[in-house]
Design an enzyme around this catalytic site. Structure first.
Site, mmCIF file in Angstrom:
data_model
loop_
_atom_site.group_PDB
_atom_site.id
_atom_site.type_symbol
_atom_site.label_atom_id
_atom_site.label_comp_id
_atom_site.label_asym_id
_atom_site.label_seq_id
_atom_site.Cartn_x
_atom_site.Cartn_y
_atom_site.Cartn_z
ATOM 1 N N SER A 1 35.074 -74.364 5.178
ATOM 2 C CA SER A 1 34.395 -75.645 5.036
ATOM 3 C C SER A 1 35.409 -76.670 4.548
ATOM 4 O O SER A 1 36.150 -76.405 3.592
ATOM 5 C CB SER A 1 33.243 -75.535 4.029
ATOM 6 O OG SER A 1 32.560 -76.768 3.920
ATOM 7 N N GLU A 2 35.450 -77.829 5.210
ATOM 8 C CA GLU A 2 36.543 -78.768 4.955
ATOM 9 C C GLU A 2 36.563 -79.315 3.534
ATOM 10 O O GLU A 2 37.589 -79.806 3.064
ATOM 11 C CB GLU A 2 36.511 -79.930 5.952
ATOM 12 C CG GLU A 2 35.482 -80.991 5.685
ATOM 13 C CD GLU A 2 35.599 -82.158 6.650
ATOM 14 O OE1 GLU A 2 35.751 -83.288 6.180
ATOM 15 O OE2 GLU A 2 35.529 -81.938 7.867
ATOM 16 N N ASN A 3 35.442 -79.230 2.805
ATOM 17 C CA ASN A 3 35.460 -79.711 1.422
ATOM 18 C C ASN A 3 36.188 -78.755 0.487
ATOM 19 O O ASN A 3 36.366 -79.065 -0.689
ATOM 20 C CB ASN A 3 34.042 -79.978 0.905
ATOM 21 C CG ASN A 3 33.133 -78.770 1.006
ATOM 22 O OD1 ASN A 3 33.217 -78.003 1.949
ATOM 23 N ND2 ASN A 3 32.250 -78.607 0.034
ATOM 24 N N GLY A 4 36.645 -77.586 1.001
ATOM 25 C CA GLY A 4 37.524 -76.752 0.194
ATOM 26 C C GLY A 4 37.100 -75.323 -0.020
ATOM 27 O O GLY A 4 37.250 -74.798 -1.130
ATOM 28 N N SER B 1 42.683 -78.432 1.143
ATOM 29 C CA SER B 1 41.921 -78.026 2.319
ATOM 30 C C SER B 1 42.333 -78.825 3.549
ATOM 31 O O SER B 1 42.553 -78.272 4.630
ATOM 32 C CB SER B 1 40.428 -78.207 2.050
ATOM 33 O OG SER B 1 39.659 -77.799 3.162
#
Length: 219
Positions: free
Chosen positions: A45-48, A87
């Site tokens: 997930s791109e938020n980390g 990320s």
């Protein structure tokens, strides 16, 4: 099944054992519900987060553990959590094998537009991490409705909206068809159940040829 489920089910078939996979907002996140049996991979997930698990029960959700779309998720054993900059850096440097992104338009050159709509003379809401994903991911899969509500093709010769990424899309999955992106032409691999090649030609602006092994989607 509805169109969104059809697209998500077919997109899941593009995923393979051992891959690192990012799922974009909305419809692409549903692909995780339809992984082929025996496929084990790591969702990002791109938020980390590396190691995103299934959606929890409402009673077990944690407001501090969400995907980039703020939907509650779980963490699998061995999951890694990092700040957003780290990320995004992983996304840009080619760490990910696959990203599945929703789209507003795609074209026969492999360009994708998935972030911008013009309202009151302004483009919004903003490009976000999709720019990094289209630049750094080895395989970009675009998922979208084949045509808009007026019947106009969203599979174009050239995108009209601001680009998210250029010449980056490998595969296009719609509610009507699956295309690979070739050399300035799309390659029609599959048609949805009950959809003919003539049906697809009637709603596709882009040029396409038919793959030697063209067949109906198996869902």
């Amino acid at each position: 099944m509805d169109e969104r489920e059809l697209i998500a089910r077919r997109a899941a078939q593009e995923l393979h054992d051992g891959e690192l996979v990012n799922l974009g907002f909305g419809m692409p996140t549903q692909a995780s519900n339809y992984l082929p049996e025996g496929v084990n991979l790591t969702f990002h997930s791109e938020n980390g987060i590396f190691g995103v698990g299934p959606k929890p029960k409402t009673s077990e959700s944690d407001a501090d553990v969400t995907n980039a779309g703020t939907e509650p998720v779980t963490l699998l054993p061995g999951a890694a959590i990092m700040d957003l900059c780290t990320s995004l850096g992983a996304m840009r440097r080619g760490t990910l094998d696959v990203t599945i992104l929703g789209a507003l338009e795609v074209d026969q050159l492999g360009n994708i537009s998935n972030w911008a709509v013009n309202r009151n003379g302004l483009w919004w809401p903003g490009i976000g991490g999709a720019m990094d994903l289209t630049y750094g991911t080895k395989k970009v899969i675009a998922c979208l409705a084949h045509a808009d509500k007026k019947g106009n093709s969203k599979i174009l010769k050239k995108v009209t909206l601001p680009k998210t990424g250029a010449n980056c899309v490998s595969t296009i999955i719609t509610d009507k068809a699956v295309f690979d992106v070739g050399d300035n032409v799309l390659i029609l691999r599959e048609a949805a159940p009950g959809v003919t090649v003539e049906d697809i030609r009637a709603i596709t602006e882009a040029d396409f040829i038919i793959a030697d092994d063209f067949h109906e989607m198996v869902l």
